[in-house]
Design a protein around this motif. Structure first.
Motif, PDB file in Angstrom:
ATOM      1  N   VAL A  63       0.855  -1.188   0.000  1.00 10.36           N
ATOM      2  CA  VAL A  63       0.000   0.000   0.000  1.00 10.36           C
ATOM      3  C   VAL A  63       0.889   1.236   0.000  1.00 10.36           C
ATOM      4  CG1 VAL A  63      -1.572   1.405   1.398  1.00 10.36           C
ATOM      5  CG2 VAL A  63      -2.039  -1.017   1.075  1.00 10.36           C
ATOM      6  N   ILE A  64       0.557   2.189  -0.868  1.00 12.83           N
ATOM      7  CA  ILE A  64       1.226   3.491  -0.881  1.00 12.83           C
ATOM      8  C   ILE A  64       0.149   4.530  -0.604  1.00 12.83           C
ATOM      9  CG2 ILE A  64       2.644   5.106  -2.187  1.00 12.83           C
ATOM     10  CD1 ILE A  64       3.515   2.782  -3.945  1.00 12.83           C
ATOM     11  N   ALA A  65       0.213   5.147   0.567  1.00 11.71           N
ATOM     12  CA  ALA A  65      -0.799   6.118   0.982  1.00 11.71           C
ATOM     13  C   ALA A  65      -0.144   7.472   1.197  1.00 11.71           C
ATOM     14  CB  ALA A  65      -1.484   5.653   2.264  1.00 11.71           C
ATOM     15  N   ASP A  66      -0.936   8.535   1.013  1.00 16.53           N
ATOM     16  CA  ASP A  66      -0.368   9.852   1.279  1.00 16.53           C
ATOM     17  C   ASP A  66      -0.843  10.367   2.637  1.00 16.53           C
ATOM     18  OD1 ASP A  66      -2.956  10.580   0.688  1.00 16.53           O
ATOM     19  OD2 ASP A  66      -2.448  11.966  -0.932  1.00 16.53           O
ATOM     20  N   ILE A  67      -0.776  11.638   2.843  1.00 20.12           N
ATOM     21  CA  ILE A  67      -0.936  12.270   4.149  1.00 20.12           C
ATOM     22  C   ILE A  67      -2.279  11.934   4.817  1.00 20.12           C
ATOM     23  CG2 ILE A  67      -1.820  14.374   3.057  1.00 20.12           C
ATOM     24  CD1 ILE A  67      -0.342  15.983   5.225  1.00 20.12           C
ATOM     25  N   ARG A  68      -2.207  11.551   6.092  1.00 17.91           N
ATOM     26  CA  ARG A  68      -3.362  11.356   6.975  1.00 17.91           C
ATOM     27  C   ARG A  68      -4.342  10.282   6.506  1.00 17.91           C
ATOM     28  NH1 ARG A  68      -4.213  17.825   8.144  1.00 17.91           N
ATOM     29  NH2 ARG A  68      -2.552  17.999   9.694  1.00 17.91           N
ATOM     30  N   ALA A  69      -3.837   9.202   5.950  1.00 18.70           N
ATOM     31  CA  ALA A  69      -4.714   8.114   5.512  1.00 18.70           C
ATOM     32  C   ALA A  69      -5.374   7.445   6.715  1.00 18.70           C
ATOM     33  CB  ALA A  69      -3.921   7.087   4.713  1.00 18.70           C
ATOM     34  N   GLY A  70      -6.703   7.304   6.681  1.00 20.98           N
ATOM     35  CA  GLY A  70      -7.442   6.561   7.696  1.00 20.98           C
ATOM     36  C   GLY A  70      -7.572   7.228   9.046  1.00 20.98           C
ATOM     37  N   ILE A  71      -7.397   8.555   9.122  1.00 25.09           N
ATOM     38  CA  ILE A  71      -7.497   9.195  10.449  1.00 25.09           C
ATOM     39  C   ILE A  71      -8.950   9.430  10.861  1.00 25.09           C
ATOM     40  CG2 ILE A  71      -5.262  10.324  10.188  1.00 25.09           C
ATOM     41  CD1 ILE A  71      -6.818  12.969   9.785  1.00 25.09           C
ATOM     42  N   MET A  72      -9.909   9.229   9.926  1.00 28.76           N
ATOM     43  CA  MET A  72     -11.329   9.380  10.249  1.00 28.76           C
ATOM     44  C   MET A  72     -12.108   8.183   9.724  1.00 28.76           C
ATOM     45  SD  MET A  72     -12.034  13.434   9.454  1.00 28.76           S
ATOM     46  CE  MET A  72     -11.144  13.435   7.892  1.00 28.76           C
ATOM     47  N   ASP A  73     -13.277   7.928  10.336  1.00 32.40           N
ATOM     48  CA  ASP A  73     -14.151   6.895   9.795  1.00 32.40           C
ATOM     49  C   ASP A  73     -15.026   7.513   8.710  1.00 32.40           C
ATOM     50  OD1 ASP A  73     -16.242   8.293  11.009  1.00 32.40           O
ATOM     51  OD2 ASP A  73     -16.429   6.890  12.682  1.00 32.40           O
ATOM     52  N   GLU A  74     -15.962   6.712   8.158  1.00 29.31           N
ATOM     53  CA  GLU A  74     -16.773   7.208   7.043  1.00 29.31           C
ATOM     54  C   GLU A  74     -17.726   8.329   7.449  1.00 29.31           C
ATOM     55  OE1 GLU A  74     -19.022   3.415   8.359  1.00 29.31           O
ATOM     56  OE2 GLU A  74     -17.079   4.401   8.638  1.00 29.31           O
ATOM     57  N   HIS A  75     -17.910   8.533   8.769  1.00 26.57           N
ATOM     58  CA  HIS A  75     -18.765   9.619   9.260  1.00 26.57           C
ATOM     59  C   HIS A  75     -17.940  10.835   9.680  1.00 26.57           C
ATOM     60  CE1 HIS A  75     -21.979   6.703   9.118  1.00 26.57           C
ATOM     61  NE2 HIS A  75     -21.331   5.904   9.948  1.00 26.57           N
ATOM     62  N   LEU A  76     -16.649  10.822   9.345  1.00 23.83           N
ATOM     63  CA  LEU A  76     -15.708  11.907   9.640  1.00 23.83           C
ATOM     64  C   LEU A  76     -15.435  12.072  11.129  1.00 23.83           C
ATOM     65  CD1 LEU A  76     -16.798  14.649   7.049  1.00 23.83           C
ATOM     66  CD2 LEU A  76     -15.244  12.716   6.767  1.00 23.83           C
ATOM     67  N   ASN A  77     -15.614  10.987  11.880  1.00 22.38           N
ATOM     68  CA  ASN A  77     -15.214  10.994  13.286  1.00 22.38           C
ATOM     69  C   ASN A  77     -13.720  10.688  13.363  1.00 22.38           C
ATOM     70  OD1 ASN A  77     -17.890  11.373  14.375  1.00 22.38           O
ATOM     71  ND2 ASN A  77     -18.309   9.240  13.800  1.00 22.38           N
ATOM     72  N   LEU A  78     -12.996  11.508  14.122  1.00 21.69           N
ATOM     73  CA  LEU A  78     -11.546  11.356  14.209  1.00 21.69           C
ATOM     74  C   LEU A  78     -11.190  10.072  14.949  1.00 21.69           C
ATOM     75  CD1 LEU A  78      -8.983  12.967  13.414  1.00 21.69           C
ATOM     76  CD2 LEU A  78      -8.962  13.841  15.770  1.00 21.69           C
ATOM     77  N   ARG A  79     -10.240   9.321  14.392  1.00 14.97           N
ATOM     78  CA  ARG A  79      -9.757   8.101  15.035  1.00 14.97           C
ATOM     79  C   ARG A  79      -8.437   8.392  15.758  1.00 14.97           C
ATOM     80  NH1 ARG A  79     -10.924   5.146   9.917  1.00 14.97           N
ATOM     81  NH2 ARG A  79     -12.559   3.592  10.270  1.00 14.97           N
ATOM     82  N   GLN A  80      -8.222   7.690  16.851  1.00 10.97           N
ATOM     83  CA  GLN A  80      -6.927   7.748  17.529  1.00 10.97           C
ATOM     84  C   GLN A  80      -6.669   6.398  18.178  1.00 10.97           C
ATOM     85  OE1 GLN A  80      -3.763   8.626  17.673  1.00 10.97           O
ATOM     86  NE2 GLN A  80      -4.401  10.773  17.820  1.00 10.97           N
ATOM     87  N   PRO A  81      -5.803   5.550  17.640  1.00  9.10           N
ATOM     88  CA  PRO A  81      -4.936   5.802  16.481  1.00  9.10           C
ATOM     89  C   PRO A  81      -5.698   5.684  15.167  1.00  9.10           C
ATOM     90  CG  PRO A  81      -4.624   3.570  17.263  1.00  9.10           C
ATOM     91  CD  PRO A  81      -5.569   4.228  18.241  1.00  9.10           C
ATOM     92  N   GLY A  82      -5.029   6.040  14.068  1.00  9.34           N
ATOM     93  CA  GLY A  82      -5.632   5.940  12.746  1.00  9.34           C
ATOM     94  C   GLY A  82      -5.813   4.493  12.323  1.00  9.34           C
ATOM     95  N   ALA A  83      -6.672   4.275  11.333  1.00  8.98           N
ATOM     96  CA  ALA A  83      -7.009   2.919  10.895  1.00  8.98           C
ATOM     97  C   ALA A  83      -5.802   2.158  10.359  1.00  8.98           C
ATOM     98  CB  ALA A  83      -8.099   2.982   9.826  1.00  8.98           C
ATOM     99  N   PHE A  84      -4.807   2.879   9.829  1.00  5.90           N
ATOM    100  CA  PHE A  84      -3.654   2.213   9.220  1.00  5.90           C
ATOM    101  C   PHE A  84      -2.361   2.442   9.995  1.00  5.90           C
ATOM    102  CE2 PHE A  84      -6.358   3.563   5.497  1.00  5.90           C
ATOM    103  CZ  PHE A  84      -6.960   2.325   5.330  1.00  5.90           C
TER     104      PHE A  84
END
Length: 348
Positions: free
Chosen positions: A54-75
């Motif tokens: 996987v090649i991802a750019d800045i802030r990949a997976g930091i929110m869920d599909e409802h734009l709720n912030l995750r901590q830690p991020g999904a990836f």
């Protein structure tokens, strides 16, 4: 695309409902994928764990599909990173000595198992690479649209990106004919046509250039624009003149000949019927048919571009009632190989 790879676009919806399966891919690129559902995040993490890249750019997976912030991020675990907190992006450059364009970097990120490469002047990592399970997760700590061109990219980042694509099947490599240096300012596309591979190459605006193409294995090459065979080769040279693209046909085996049948005589006021087929052909072959007198088409309507395959097909030319009796010809030209056959006919 400038690395010489073709790609397929897949959506989160198709991956979530099973219409697309990540198992068929080697590399997954995640541009601006800040908001990702738990279900899709699991599929992507499993893809890496099972050997994918996987090649991802800045802030990949930091929110869920409802734009709720995750901590830690999904990836974060797969990427081998940790965020102190989500901070505003910092505008800095990868090449301060070259006065290069700037990128937006996430300043609150740091390695947590992954290895950081190429830091900015303030010590922010530009890329973090982590081996996770059998696969690899590459984090570009800036947006994909700010990725420097391959020709101006720092060598370390260029090497790492090329390594990330190492699992992709070998592809045709293009170099400049005069220096032999890799040519990164090309856009290319590939399409399957039965047993044939259609390769299209286009250069960015500029002067015409001489290019050298190195194939992953010896193949039969046909120039569509030149309407000729280049033979079975491991490499070939060609010239490209922007903005016009160049197209080639690549096959592992020689192309079977197109069979064309033309009647020897035709009556005025009737229809001239030409049949054509390619036995054993998988895919479509362009064929140009021309009804001529003295080596020239009678008019625009007596030239036909048709598509030949392994079924018997027909092309029809109307012979005018007031056509001058005498000798005529039908010319059949295989657009891929350039082979031309002339069939004499008599109009009564």
């Amino acid at each position: 695309m400038s690395l010489g790879f073709s790609f397929r676009y897949v959506t989160d919806t198709r991956l979530e409902n099973g219409k697309d399966n990540l198992d068929q891919y080697k590399v997954l690129i995640l541009p601006r994928s800040c908001a990702v559902s738990d279900d899709l995040a699991k599929k992507i993490n499993d893809f890496v764990r099972n050997g994918g890249t996987v090649i991802a750019d800045i802030r990949a997976g930091i929110m869920d599909e409802h734009l709720n912030l995750r901590q830690p991020g999904a990836f974060d675990q797969a990427a081998g990173i940790r965020r102190k907190e989500v901070l505003p992006a910092v505008h800095q450059t990868l090449n301060p000595s070259l006065n290069a364009s700037k990128q937006h970097f996430e300043s609150g990120i740091e390695p947590a198992g992954g290895k950081a490469f190429r830091k900015t002047e303030q010590g922010i990592p530009a890329m973090i690479v982590n081996h996770y399970g059998k696969g690899m997760f590459v984090t570009l700590n800036f947006p994909f649209n700010e990725l420097p061109a391959m020709a101006t990219m720092p060598k370390e980042l260029r090497r790492l990106l090329l390594d990330a694509f190492s699992k992709v099947p070998a592809r045709t490599v293009f170099t400049t004919g005069d220096t032999g240096a890799p040519c990164y300012d090309l856009r290319r596309g590939e399409w399957k046509n039965g047993d044939m591979l259609i390769l299209g190459v286009k250069s960015k605006p500029g002067e015409k250039k001489q290019l050298h193409a190195v194939l992953p294995a010896p193949m039969h090459v046909f120039s569509i624009d030149g309407e000729k065979s280049c033979g079975k080769v491991s490499s070939f040279d060609f010239q490209i003149t922007p903005p016009k693209p160049e197209f080639f046909v690549l096959t592992a085996k020689p192309l079977p000949e197109i069979t064309v049948n033309v009647p020897g005589t035709v009556e005025r006021g009737s229809t001239l019927t030409v049949t054509y087929t390619v036995k054993g052909m998988k895919g479509e072959r362009p064929l140009r048919l021309s009804y001529e007198r003295d080596g020239k088409p009678l008019d625009l309507y007596t030239v036909r571009e048709v598509s030949a395959n392994d079924t018997v097909q027909q092309a029809h030319f109307r012979v005018a009632l007031n056509e001058i009796p005498g000798k005529y010809t039908v010319t059949a030209r295989d657009v891929y190989t350039g082979k031309t056959t002339v069939f004499p006919i008599t109009i009564h």
